[in-house]
Design a protein around this motif. Structure first.
Motif, PDB file in Angstrom:
ATOM      1  N   GLN A 669       0.789  -1.198  -0.134  1.00 44.73           N
ATOM      2  CA  GLN A 669       0.089  -0.104   0.026  1.00 44.73           C
ATOM      3  C   GLN A 669       0.836   1.311   0.063  1.00 44.73           C
ATOM      4  N   GLN A 672       2.439   1.705  -3.418  1.00 49.75           N
ATOM      5  CA  GLN A 672       1.464   2.061  -4.250  1.00 49.75           C
ATOM      6  C   GLN A 672       0.841   3.471  -4.195  1.00 49.75           C
ATOM      7  N   LEU A 673       0.961   3.966  -3.035  1.00 47.73           N
ATOM      8  CA  LEU A 673       0.515   5.537  -2.668  1.00 47.73           C
ATOM      9  C   LEU A 673       1.566   6.301  -3.340  1.00 47.73           C
ATOM     10  N   HIS A 676       1.372   6.392  -6.930  1.00 48.50           N
ATOM     11  CA  HIS A 676       0.188   7.108  -7.214  1.00 48.50           C
ATOM     12  C   HIS A 676       0.365   8.714  -7.239  1.00 48.50           C
ATOM     13  N   LEU A 680       0.679  10.703 -10.656  1.00 51.68           N
ATOM     14  CA  LEU A 680      -0.216  11.905 -10.863  1.00 51.68           C
ATOM     15  C   LEU A 680       0.951  13.455 -11.273  1.00 51.68           C
ATOM     16  N   THR A 757       2.806  -2.885  -9.950  1.00 56.10           N
ATOM     17  CA  THR A 757       2.364  -1.469  -9.341  1.00 56.10           C
ATOM     18  C   THR A 757       2.100  -0.392 -10.454  1.00 56.10           C
ATOM     19  N   THR A 761      -1.916   0.492 -12.584  1.00 54.56           N
ATOM     20  CA  THR A 761      -2.256   1.961 -12.786  1.00 54.56           C
ATOM     21  C   THR A 761      -2.643   2.199 -14.221  1.00 54.56           C
ATOM     22  N   LEU A 789      -6.572   9.283 -11.844  1.00 55.71           N
ATOM     23  CA  LEU A 789      -5.798   9.218 -10.503  1.00 55.71           C
ATOM     24  C   LEU A 789      -6.224  10.020  -9.370  1.00 55.71           C
ATOM     25  N   ASN A 792      -9.841   8.301  -8.462  1.00 58.35           N
ATOM     26  CA  ASN A 792      -9.494   7.188  -7.375  1.00 58.35           C
ATOM     27  C   ASN A 792      -9.126   7.644  -5.935  1.00 58.35           C
ATOM     28  N   ALA A 793      -8.174   8.508  -5.907  1.00 60.11           N
ATOM     29  CA  ALA A 793      -7.924   8.808  -4.819  1.00 60.11           C
ATOM     30  C   ALA A 793      -9.028   9.399  -3.842  1.00 60.11           C
ATOM     31  N   SER A 796     -11.074   6.323  -2.784  1.00 58.94           N
ATOM     32  CA  SER A 796     -10.453   5.496  -1.706  1.00 58.94           C
ATOM     33  C   SER A 796     -10.867   6.346  -0.423  1.00 58.94           C
TER      34      SER A 796
END
Length: 857
Positions: A669, A672-673, A676, A680, A757, A761, A789, A792-793, A796
């Motif tokens: 996680q 992945q963050l 992300h 972006l 990863t 995306t 992006l 999706n943020a 979540s």
């Protein structure tokens, strides 16, 4: 009789009161001496004169007997009781009326067509009715609705109760003013739907009947509902008046209901604002009741109220003994009602208590619990007498025991011997199946010799079930752990109750199960419950913990339901703007197939991502199935939670220790963050460069990025927010760094993790891009990536299952800002969510079931 004037510590005047004649109490409200004297007792009212009549009628010979025997005067030291008080019941009735008013308006707006048809039928029926019948009903309705309040006012003035009439007149005036201004506002600038609802579209009809509003406000404020005869006659007149107005097309059915409810709301608001006569019996009435019970008090003093707000008196008898008297006032029965209603809705039936209990039921409950505790040998103050005081209060008289509350004893004085004595008393309660339900520092006392005394058992239960008994243990374990630490609390309980009984309380160590004061104290000791659980497990390592669900629902579930409702409304509204048939006919099925393939690749990418952060070898097939199972769990959990829970469970079933499993998922996680955010920024830079002239960052996007930056700065710069963020992320990412170091030792794992990863995306972006092209939309791939992006943020972070509603809204807004036509953006987003959220549910359920049967999940 000698009156003695003093002042208490707060500077309140007190008086010496005679116990032989309650009416001689100088500290009670003073109604007019002739109130109700010349007529029959008004048993339906609740003013001071009614209370005095009911008290005198209980035993009219007692006062004569007292005078003949020349009993000594009794000094009752207490603050002057207020002449008037604001009753919580009036405030609750006001709120309930407003809620009913809102519900009626909303239901009427929904059933607008049905009401229009009913109005047409009434007009047609009224036209066929004889004119004489309509004239008679109109005359009687209008005359009676005015005559009855006037007659009631004359009757009250005749009984020297003019103050009540004055309150009613105030309410009538306020009701008239409110009704007039609300009606004028609705006619001038109010919502058209509500104006149509209340007037039926007829220009000569008032939205609210001013006269009827005033009358209802008046009869509510004078409490005519407590007089059965007057109530029946009054509401008959109101019904006849409404019928006459309705058949004469001078009012609509919703308008009549709203008028009545508005009048009731004004009446209750007036009652709460000006207050009601204080009907609480004074100290002299308490003394008189004790004398009727055979006791001989010589003086009494008001002491501090108990934890539930009931009055208490210290009464000294002629033989030197002292009684502690608790007075239950009827108007206190609704105190804390909203909190009890919330607990009753939220908790399961075995743990909740009745939200509203009558005065008689409250008296019987406490008395039965006190007698049962005495019979069980529990150290409690002996209950000597119970009695009702008129119709508005009741008393319980206990023998006085000089004690100190445990909460007033310093922590260092609570030794193991004291803990043992406390648990011994609880063991007696448990053996006789008595649940105390409020084992806190306020209810556990110590007498002069150091013996434990349990008080205030009003919330207790006799013949309690196992759940309530275990809740008592959990509550006391937690309270004592707050005072002496988790280890000593568990050890002392196990020494008296046994390890098995303590272990049985393990599933009930939940915040929701504890007393309110204990829950508040736990706010400063976040890890205390976990520490208690750990010590119980060390004490009984083989204990099998069966989960106990105390809550019907959690706040997160409620937020998810509300969010889902808004999401459904938003989606339905969006679909209403799209011609689905034309859109489907014009869709490009080649791009739809590409979007479907990209959506399928996301599950392979998610499996590679997880495998890359687990040093142990994982089978690719079952790992992919676990990702499909996560899509099924998204239906009942937020998007940010479902994947973490499924993957953690899957790794544990593969034999990976829980700590390492959580660390592996946390590492994935975290990486992945990071990816992300980097992607972006990368795609946002590309969209603003000259290489992508079809899309430039809009002002809205810049404002959004600045807002995100401000939120991040606030979270990092404000200490309380920073602590919250650190605490929330620490549990997820604890152990992540060592796990990352294990992964970095294998180049193959690094490649697998990074490729998974990136592929995850890119696949989602490709699916959205293909969905957009399927409906003729043209947008740069980098711009689509920025929209996905960002959306999706937001999704979540939303509390709804799978980010439902938040994802759709953010993606549609992002595409629209990118100059995509709204109908194309809506169609593309709905196709994207169909492929990535809804269609995988069925294979996700099949994968979830398959993995559970193979004990892989």
């Amino acid at each position: 009789m000698t009156d003695i004037k003093e002042r208490d510590g707060a500077g309140c005047p007190t008086g010496g009161l005679s116990g032989g004649e309650p009416s001689g109490d100088s500290s009670r409200p003073h109604p007019d001496p002739s109130s109700e004297a010349s007529g029959p007792p008004d048993t339906g009212t609740a003013d001071s004169s009614d209370f005095q009549d009911s008290l005198d009628s209980q035993d009219s010979g007692d006062s004569r007997k007292s005078a003949d025997s020349r009993e000594p005067d009794v000094l009752v030291v207490e603050p002057l009781l207020p002449q008037r008080l604001r009753r919580p019941s009036d405030a609750l009735r006001f709120l309930a009326t407003l809620l009913s008013l809102t519900v009626v308006v909303l239901l009427s707006l929904v059933a607008k067509q049905t009401l229009n048809g009913l109005e047409a039928d009434v007009e047609e029926g009224a036209a066929r009715a004889p004119d004489l019948l309509i004239s008679v009903s109109t005359f009687l309705g209008g005359a009676l609705v005015l005559a009855i309040p006037v007659a009631f006012a004359v009757e009250r003035v005749f009984h020297r109760d003019g103050l009540r009439v004055a309150e009613g007149l105030i309410a009538a005036i306020v009701g008239m003013v409110v009704s007039f201004f609300v009606g004028e506002w609705l006619i001038a600038t109010g919502p058209g739907d509500i104006r149509q609802l209340l007037t039926g579209g007829r220009p000569d009809v008032e939205p609210l009947n001013t006269l009827l509003t005033s009358v209802i406000a008046y009869v509510t404020a004078v409490r005519i509902s407590r007089r059965p005869t007057w109530r029946a006659v009054m509401w008959t007149a109101v019904a006849l008046n409404v019928f006459a107005l309705y058949t004469g097309t001078n009012i609509t059915l919703p308008g009549a209901i709203v008028t009545i409810l508005l009048g009731m709301a004004v009446g209750y608001a007036t009652l709460y604002s000006v207050g009601s006569p204080n009907t609480r019996p004074p100290g002299s009435a308490v003394v008189a009741s004790l004398r009727r019970l055979g006791h001989s008090p010589i003086k009494a003093r008001r002491i501090e109220d108990d934890a539930q707000g009931s009055r208490r008196y210290a009464v000294v008898l002629t033989d030197g003994h002292r009684l502690d008297v608790t007075v239950l006032d009827r108007d206190r029965q609704v105190a804390g009602l909203l909190y009890r209603l919330w607990r009753r809705m939220r908790l399961n039936s075995e743990t909740r208590r009745r939200a509203i209990r009558s005065l008689r039921a409250e008296l019987e409950r406490e008395a039965v619990m006190a007698y049962a505790a005495q019979a069980a040998g529990v150290s409690t103050p002996p209950l000597r007498a119970t009695s009702e005081i008129g119709t508005e209060a009741a008393l319980l008289a206990y023998d006085h025991i000089a004690t100190r509350a445990l909460e007033d004893i310093p922590d260092e004085e609570i030794d193991d011997e004291l803990l043992s004595r406390i648990w011994t008393q609880v063991q007696l309660l448990q053996a006789h199946r008595l649940a105390h339900r409020r084992l806190t520092g306020e209810t556990i006392h110590l007498d002069a010799s150091g013996q434990v005394v349990l008080v205030d058992a009003r919330s207790g239960e006799i013949a309690a079930g196992d759940l309530l008994l275990r809740l008592d243990i959990a509550q006391l374990l937690t309270y004592l752990a707050l005072r002496v630490g988790a280890e000593r609390s568990v050890r002392a309980a196990a020494a008296i109750l046994g390890p098995d009984a303590v272990a049985a309380a393990l599933p009930l160590l939940q915040r929701i199960a504890l007393a309110r004061q204990t829950r508040s104290a736990l706010a400063k000791h976040k890890d205390l419950l976990s520490a208690i659980r750990d010590h119980i497990v060390q004490l009984e390592p083989q204990v099998e913990v069966e989960e106990v669900r105390l809550e019907r629902f959690r706040l997160s579930t409620l937020l998810a339901i509300i969010g889902g409702a808004f999401a459904a409304y938003y989606l339905l509204t969006g679909l209403g703007r799209v011609n689905v048939v034309e859109v489907v006919k014009g869709a490009h099925w080649g791009w739809t197939g590409a979007a479907f393939a990209a959506a399928g690749i996301t599950y392979l990418a998610a499996a590679l991502l997880l495998m890359g952060f687990v040093p142990e070898k994982l089978p690719l097939g079952r790992t992919v199935l676990a990702q499909f199972a996560g899509s099924f769990v998204k239906l009942v959990a937020p998007a940010a939670v479902s994947g973490v829970a499924i993957n953690t469970r899957y790794l544990q079933k593969r034999g990976i220790p829980p700590g390492q499993a959580v660390a592996s998922v946390g590492a994935s996680q975290l990486v992945q963050l990071v990816f992300h955010v980097l992607l972006l920024l990368f795609f946002a830079y590309i969209t603003g460069s000259s290489t992508a002239p079809t899309f430039t960052p809009s002002r809205g996007l810049l404002v959004a990025l600045l807002a995100v930056a401000l939120v991040v700065l606030a979270a990092l710069g404000i200490a309380p927010l920073r602590r919250v963020v650190v605490k929330r992320t620490r549990s997820l990412f604890s152990g992540v760094v060592p796990r990352l170091l294990d992964v970095l030792q294998s180049p193959r794992k690094i490649l697998q993790a990074c490729s998974g990863t990136l592929l995850l995306t890119i696949s989602f972006v490709a699916c959205l891009d293909a969905s957009l092209r399927a409906f003729g939309g043209e947008l740069n791939f980098a711009a689509v990536a920025v929209v996905f992006l960002a959306g999706n943020a937001i999704g979540s972070a939303a509390p709804t299952p799978g980010g439902l509603g938040a994802v759709e809204a953010s993606l549609i807004v992002g595409l629209t800002l990118s100059r995509v036509p709204p109908e194309v953006a809506t169609s593309a987003v709905l196709l994207f969510r169909l492929l990535t959220f809804w269609l995988p549910v069925l294979p996700g359920w099949a994968s979830f079931t398959y993995l559970q049967r193979r004990e892989a999940l």
